[in-house]
Structures are given as structure tokens and as C-alpha cells.
Design a protein around this motif. Structure first.
Motif, PDB file in Angstrom:
ATOM      1  N   TYR A 159       0.999   1.039  -4.321  1.00  0.00           N
ATOM      2  CA  TYR A 159      -0.423   1.251  -4.565  1.00  0.00           C
ATOM      3  C   TYR A 159      -0.672   2.076  -5.824  1.00  0.00           C
TER       4      TYR A 159
ATOM      5  N   PHE B 273      -8.891  -2.413  -0.250  1.00  0.00           N
ATOM      6  CA  PHE B 273      -8.067  -3.207  -1.163  1.00  0.00           C
ATOM      7  C   PHE B 273      -7.398  -4.358  -0.417  1.00  0.00           C
TER       8      PHE B 273
ATOM      9  N   VAL C 105      -1.528  -2.673  -9.317  1.00  0.00           N
ATOM     10  CA  VAL C 105      -2.374  -2.569  -8.126  1.00  0.00           C
ATOM     11  C   VAL C 105      -3.646  -1.788  -8.423  1.00  0.00           C
ATOM     12  N   GLN C 106      -3.545  -0.726  -9.194  1.00  0.00           N
ATOM     13  CA  GLN C 106      -4.730   0.052  -9.517  1.00  0.00           C
ATOM     14  C   GLN C 106      -5.740  -0.772 -10.313  1.00  0.00           C
TER      15      GLN C 106
ATOM     16  N   VAL D  46       0.828  -1.206   0.000  1.00  0.00           N
ATOM     17  CA  VAL D  46       0.000   0.000   0.000  1.00  0.00           C
ATOM     18  C   VAL D  46       0.863   1.256   0.000  1.00  0.00           C
TER      19      VAL D  46
ATOM     20  N   PRO E 232      -7.319   2.097   0.047  1.00  0.00           N
ATOM     21  CA  PRO E 232      -6.298   1.084   0.335  1.00  0.00           C
ATOM     22  C   PRO E 232      -6.714   0.030   1.348  1.00  0.00           C
TER      23      PRO E 232
ATOM     24  N   ALA F 151      -7.249  -3.257  -7.853  1.00  0.00           N
ATOM     25  CA  ALA F 151      -8.196  -2.587  -6.960  1.00  0.00           C
ATOM     26  C   ALA F 151      -9.508  -2.302  -7.682  1.00  0.00           C
TER      27      ALA F 151
END
Length: 229
Positions: A152, A172, A157-158, A148, A169, A161
Motif C-alpha cells: 500500500y 481502495f 498503489v498510492q 494492502v 485502504p 488510490a
């Protein structure tokens, strides 16, 4: 006559540490260490790390955690791990810290915190199960917390998510870890606690053995001073 104290590497410590490293390596080679679930893996390697940290102390926990971290880094470099492989492409140095650094810290903190709880455990029972829980719990918190903080913003990761429907976060982490995290914690609590308690009772050893042991060297006779006339 004056005795000299020598510090020597404790062979027993090295032997037991080597056994735990062998267990981690065997679990890795046989596929018993983890089960892939989505972008993450449900790992059971925290069990030997927890047991080693409790029986041998924080230094051993650090070494065992770092060794497991190196196997995790290998998966990142070779692309066997989808998530850490993507991280290594964009931020290789931070990925090394993620894979190795956080796991070494897990082992150290497990051994350190266990000694604190052990002193409070008058009957030498519940502290082992707390120690068994600490390793997988700290692994989840430190590993995901590091992601995170430093990953992140990455595309991987985006996208993950967005697919999970995470709007922040914390959500997530909860959605990615999910039930697998609870299974890891429960497994560490039950198996890690039972194994470490059983081994400690069988060996009748409730304090970690030191890396160095002190031995008394043969006494050396000091030369006497003579006064001239």
C-alpha cells in the motif's frame, strides 16, 4: 504369516490432478483465464482450482493454486501485468508470495473448508456451490489483503488510490475490485458449484481420493524360533 501394507502413489489422483493443471494451462494460453480490467484482471481460473480442491482435496487445491500463481508470477516478471509488474520491481520476494503464496493458500483453504461444509450438507447439494464461491472470494480477500499490508505504501498503489479517490485502504480495495469481483464470485458460485456437483454425481464419488493408496503385499512367513536343548 504376516501381511505387509505398502503405500503407493495413486495413479488416478495424479492423472486427475494433471487434467486440472492442463485446463489451467489451456485457459492461460488461450486467454480464457482472465479479462484485463484496469490494473487488475478478472480471472476465471479459480473455477478449475475450486473444482479440483473439492474433488481431490486440500493438497490438490494447494498444488493447483500454486501452479496458477506461477503463471501469475510469469506475468509479473515479464511485465504483462501492470500492477504485479510494478510490485516485482520494488519488492520481488513479496511479489512471489503475493502471486504464488496467496493462490496456494486459496486452493488449500477451499479444499479444507469444503470438507467441513460437506459434512454439514446432508443432501450433498449446497456445499458444492459454497465451495465454488470460496475460491474466488478467498482469492479476492487474500490477494487484496496482501497488497494492502505490504504494497500500500508503494508509489504505484498510492497513485492508483489517488486516481480512484480512495481515502483509506478499505475504500481502495472496494474501488479497485468493484463489479469485477462480484462477477468472479457469481461465476465461481454457479459454474464451479454445478461442475463439481455434476462430476461428483457422475463418478459417484463424494470423498476425495487419496494421494497415496494402501496395498497389501504378499504375506511373509516369519521364521519360527527353535529352542536349543
Amino acid at each position: 504369516m504376516e501381511k505387509q501394507i505398502k503405500r503407493q502413489v495413486n495413479v488416478r489422483y495424479i492423472t486427475e490432478l494433471g487434467l486440472f493443471i492442463g485446463v489451467i494451462l489451456l485457459m492461460k494460453l488461450t486467454g480464457l483465464s482472465s479479462i484485463p480490467i484496469g490494473p487488475l484482471v478478472m480471472t476465471f481460473t479459480m473455477i478449475p482450482i475450486a473444482v479440483g480442491a473439492m474433488l481431490l482435496g486440500p493438497l490438490a487445491g494447494t498444488i493447483l493454486g500454486a501452479f496458477y500463481g506461477l503463471t501469475s508470477l510469469y506475468d509479473a516478471i515479464t511485465g504483462k501485468s501492470l500492477m504485479t509488474g510494478a510490485f516485482f520491481i520494488v519488492l520481488p520476494v513479496m511479489t512471489v508470495l503475493l502471486c504464488v503464496g496467496t493462490r496456494a493458500l486459496v486452493g488449500y483453504l477451499t479444499g479444507l473448508l469444503f470438507r467441513i461444509f460437506f459434512k454439514l450438507d446432508r443432501h450433498r447439494i449446497w456445499s458444492y456451490f459454497v465451495g465454488g464461491l470460496l475460491a474466488p472470494m478467498l482469492n479476492t480477500i487474500l490477494f487484496m489483503g496482501f497488497i494492502v499490508l505490504f504494497f500500500y505504501h508503494t508509489e504505484f498503489v498510492q497513485n492508483l488510490a489517488a486516481n480512484k479517490g480512495a481515502v483509506n485502504p478499505l475504500m481502495f480495495v472496494v474501488l479497485v475490485v468493484g463489479v469485477q469481483g462480484l462477477i468472479e464470485w457469481a461465476t465461481g458460485l454457479v459454474i464451479g458449484g454445478a461442475v463439481s456437483k455434476g462430476v461428483a454425481a457422475a463418478l459417484k464419488r463424494y470423498e476425495p481420493i487419496p494421494f497415496f493408496k494402501k496395498t497389501a503385499a504378499p504375506a511373509v512367513e516369519q521364521p519360527s524360533e527353535t529352542k536349543g536343548e
